[in-house]
Design a protein around this motif. Structure first.
Motif, PDB file in Angstrom:
ATOM      1  N   PHE A 231      35.903  36.068  36.983  1.00 56.70           N
ATOM      2  CA  PHE A 231      37.135  36.784  36.704  1.00 56.70           C
ATOM      3  C   PHE A 231      36.926  38.265  36.987  1.00 56.70           C
ATOM      4  CE2 PHE A 231      37.301  33.120  33.842  1.00 56.70           C
ATOM      5  CZ  PHE A 231      38.587  32.646  34.038  1.00 56.70           C
ATOM      6  N   GLU A 232      37.938  38.912  37.566  1.00 56.54           N
ATOM      7  CA  GLU A 232      37.904  40.352  37.732  1.00 56.54           C
ATOM      8  C   GLU A 232      39.090  40.952  36.986  1.00 56.54           C
ATOM      9  OE1 GLU A 232      37.414  41.874  41.655  1.00 56.54           O
ATOM     10  OE2 GLU A 232      35.712  40.549  42.112  1.00 56.54           O
ATOM     11  N   VAL A 233      38.796  41.952  36.157  1.00 55.48           N
ATOM     12  CA  VAL A 233      39.832  42.595  35.361  1.00 55.48           C
ATOM     13  C   VAL A 233      39.947  44.063  35.772  1.00 55.48           C
ATOM     14  CG1 VAL A 233      39.471  41.032  33.425  1.00 55.48           C
ATOM     15  CG2 VAL A 233      38.249  43.204  33.477  1.00 55.48           C
ATOM     16  N   ASP A 234      41.152  44.610  35.674  1.00 55.05           N
ATOM     17  CA  ASP A 234      41.371  46.006  36.044  1.00 55.05           C
ATOM     18  C   ASP A 234      41.045  46.924  34.872  1.00 55.05           C
ATOM     19  OD1 ASP A 234      43.507  45.789  34.297  1.00 55.05           O
ATOM     20  OD2 ASP A 234      45.047  45.856  35.843  1.00 55.05           O
ATOM     21  N   LYS A 235      41.381  48.204  34.996  1.00 50.39           N
ATOM     22  CA  LYS A 235      41.050  49.178  33.960  1.00 50.39           C
ATOM     23  C   LYS A 235      41.774  48.907  32.651  1.00 50.39           C
ATOM     24  CE  LYS A 235      44.545  52.517  35.522  1.00 50.39           C
ATOM     25  NZ  LYS A 235      44.775  53.904  36.003  1.00 50.39           N
ATOM     26  N   ASN A 236      42.876  48.146  32.724  1.00 47.47           N
ATOM     27  CA  ASN A 236      43.611  47.765  31.516  1.00 47.47           C
ATOM     28  C   ASN A 236      43.161  46.415  30.970  1.00 47.47           C
ATOM     29  OD1 ASN A 236      45.333  50.091  31.556  1.00 47.47           O
ATOM     30  ND2 ASN A 236      46.489  49.144  33.216  1.00 47.47           N
ATOM     31  N   GLU A 237      42.081  45.884  31.565  1.00 46.04           N
ATOM     32  CA  GLU A 237      41.500  44.599  31.163  1.00 46.04           C
ATOM     33  C   GLU A 237      42.474  43.441  31.378  1.00 46.04           C
ATOM     34  OE1 GLU A 237      39.988  45.047  27.180  1.00 46.04           O
ATOM     35  OE2 GLU A 237      38.757  46.769  27.721  1.00 46.04           O
ATOM     36  N   GLN A 238      43.279  43.571  32.420  1.00 45.07           N
ATOM     37  CA  GLN A 238      44.164  42.489  32.845  1.00 45.07           C
ATOM     38  C   GLN A 238      43.502  41.762  34.016  1.00 45.07           C
ATOM     39  OE1 GLN A 238      46.962  41.484  31.512  1.00 45.07           O
ATOM     40  NE2 GLN A 238      48.137  43.171  30.677  1.00 45.07           N
ATOM     41  N   MET A 239      43.519  40.435  33.967  1.00 43.13           N
ATOM     42  CA  MET A 239      42.912  39.650  35.029  1.00 43.13           C
ATOM     43  C   MET A 239      43.700  39.806  36.327  1.00 43.13           C
ATOM     44  SD  MET A 239      42.842  36.621  36.966  1.00 43.13           S
ATOM     45  CE  MET A 239      43.823  35.351  36.176  1.00 43.13           C
ATOM     46  N   LYS A 240      42.986  40.150  37.413  1.00 40.65           N
ATOM     47  CA  LYS A 240      43.614  40.334  38.713  1.00 40.65           C
ATOM     48  C   LYS A 240      43.078  39.373  39.766  1.00 40.65           C
ATOM     49  CE  LYS A 240      46.354  43.567  37.394  1.00 40.65           C
ATOM     50  NZ  LYS A 240      47.817  43.328  37.370  1.00 40.65           N
ATOM     51  N   LYS A 241      41.879  38.862  39.562  1.00 39.12           N
ATOM     52  CA  LYS A 241      41.301  37.924  40.524  1.00 39.12           C
ATOM     53  C   LYS A 241      40.509  36.855  39.777  1.00 39.12           C
ATOM     54  CE  LYS A 241      40.586  41.456  44.132  1.00 39.12           C
ATOM     55  NZ  LYS A 241      39.587  42.073  45.041  1.00 39.12           N
ATOM     56  N   MET A 242      40.488  35.667  40.347  1.00 37.32           N
ATOM     57  CA  MET A 242      39.671  34.588  39.809  1.00 37.32           C
ATOM     58  C   MET A 242      39.111  33.770  40.964  1.00 37.32           C
ATOM     59  SD  MET A 242      39.547  31.073  39.096  1.00 37.32           S
ATOM     60  CE  MET A 242      41.165  30.367  38.798  1.00 37.32           C
ATOM     61  N   PHE A 243      37.815  33.495  40.932  1.00 36.22           N
ATOM     62  CA  PHE A 243      37.164  32.672  41.945  1.00 36.22           C
ATOM     63  C   PHE A 243      36.390  31.548  41.265  1.00 36.22           C
ATOM     64  CE2 PHE A 243      37.435  36.978  43.697  1.00 36.22           C
ATOM     65  CZ  PHE A 243      38.046  36.751  44.920  1.00 36.22           C
ATOM     66  N   TRP A 244      36.781  30.309  41.553  1.00 36.04           N
ATOM     67  CA  TRP A 244      36.041  29.149  41.059  1.00 36.04           C
ATOM     68  C   TRP A 244      35.414  28.520  42.299  1.00 36.04           C
ATOM     69  CZ3 TRP A 244      38.331  25.367  36.903  1.00 36.04           C
ATOM     70  CH2 TRP A 244      37.336  24.469  36.501  1.00 36.04           C
ATOM     71  N   VAL A 245      34.240  29.008  42.625  1.00 34.64           N
ATOM     72  CA  VAL A 245      33.621  28.730  43.919  1.00 34.64           C
ATOM     73  C   VAL A 245      33.391  27.250  44.156  1.00 34.64           C
ATOM     74  CG1 VAL A 245      31.619  29.189  45.387  1.00 34.64           C
ATOM     75  CG2 VAL A 245      32.563  31.012  43.953  1.00 34.64           C
TER      76      VAL A 245
END
Length: 275
Positions: A231-245
């Motif tokens: 999971f990648e979160v922005d500066k507001n700790e909102q999820m912006k990306k998800m990778f389930w490889v």
């Protein structure tokens, strides 16, 4: 690497949330509907996510809809709503406590439904299933693996970690591990949705700080069911990306750009493929 102590909390007999101030949580957790580009081994879709609070009982909810793009009829292939109570532990730690979820998925045009409802008296979750197949019909009850552990719906993992304060602390220190159990809203249909994945209601999980990216986001690695979900979160700790490889899944907000460097770094670390 130094790691935070595991987060183990009293789950069933939590302190009443009547004294909690919701203003801060509303500001931190509420999000308008946001569209994501969703790709998996079956094709390309649009995932719509939203989250907020119920004015009636002050519960926190998340909604997720997976749609086939450019199709007006029968375009929804998956949708869910998950509701959690807001609780306090030791009068200072705020947590999300799974309360109820409803999940719909369509396989070959046929609808499969499940409802998960927390049963605090039995320390279990009551499962209701309606589907075209006899093995996935009726009701059953599944005991919590450990009633003193932290539980989070899969769709609320980021919000769960944010509420308890783990995300901000881990980002600040650039290290940290949170131990808990994932509650899969897609149960019992996970074996039909994911490949080589156990169809279980609860999975022991670890959320670990991974790195800060060049784009200014923070990456976390959710280790669950023998697999890794980033999971990648922005500066507001909102999820912006998800990778389930391992499942070939990527989900990226349409408000941000997919960067090749991020994908390559994740692939290098996991040894998997996003194709």
């Amino acid at each position: 690497m130094n790691k935070f102590s595991a987060f183990f909390f009293l789950f069933i007999f939590a302190i009443s949330c009547s004294s909690i101030k919701y203003t801060h949580l509303k500001k931190e957790l509420v999000r308008g509907e946001e569209s994501f580009s969703y790709n998996d081994n079956n094709g390309q879709y649009i995932a719509k996510l939203s989250a907020g609070f119920s004015k009636k009982d002050k519960t926190f909810f998340t909604k997720r809809v997976l749609e086939i793009p450019d199709k007006e009829k029968d375009n929804i292939i998956e949708q869910s709503v998950s509701i959690s109570d807001i609780g306090l532990i030791k009068k200072r730690k705020t947590i999300l406590r799974p309360k109820i979820s409803q999940y719909n998925v369509w396989f070959e045009g046929k609808k499969y439904f499940s409802e998960l409802k927390m049963n605090p008296v039995k320390r279990a979750i009551d499962v209701k299933m309606i589907s075209p197949e006899s093995k996935w019909n009726g009701q059953k009850q599944i005991k919590l693996p450990n009633s003193k552990s932290l539980y989070c719906f899969f769709s609320q993992v980021v919000e769960c970690a944010k509420t308890i304060g783990f995300l901000s602390e881990a980002i600040s220190k650039e290290t940290g591990v949170m131990n808990f159990y994932v509650v899969w809203e897609g149960y019992p249909y996970l074996s039909e949705t994911f490949s080589d994945f156990p169809s279980e209601l609860f999975s022991k999980a670890q959320l670990e700080f991974e790195a800060k990216t060049q784009e200014g986001t923070s990456r976390f690695n959710l280790k669950v069911g023998g697999q890794s979900i980033f999971f990648e979160v922005d500066k507001n700790e909102q999820m912006k990306k998800m990778f389930w490889v391992s499942q070939g899944i990527s989900m990226i907000s349409r408000l941000v750009k997919k960067t090749k460097d991020d994908s390559e770094n994740i692939l290098k670390e996991s040894g998997g493929s996003l194709e």
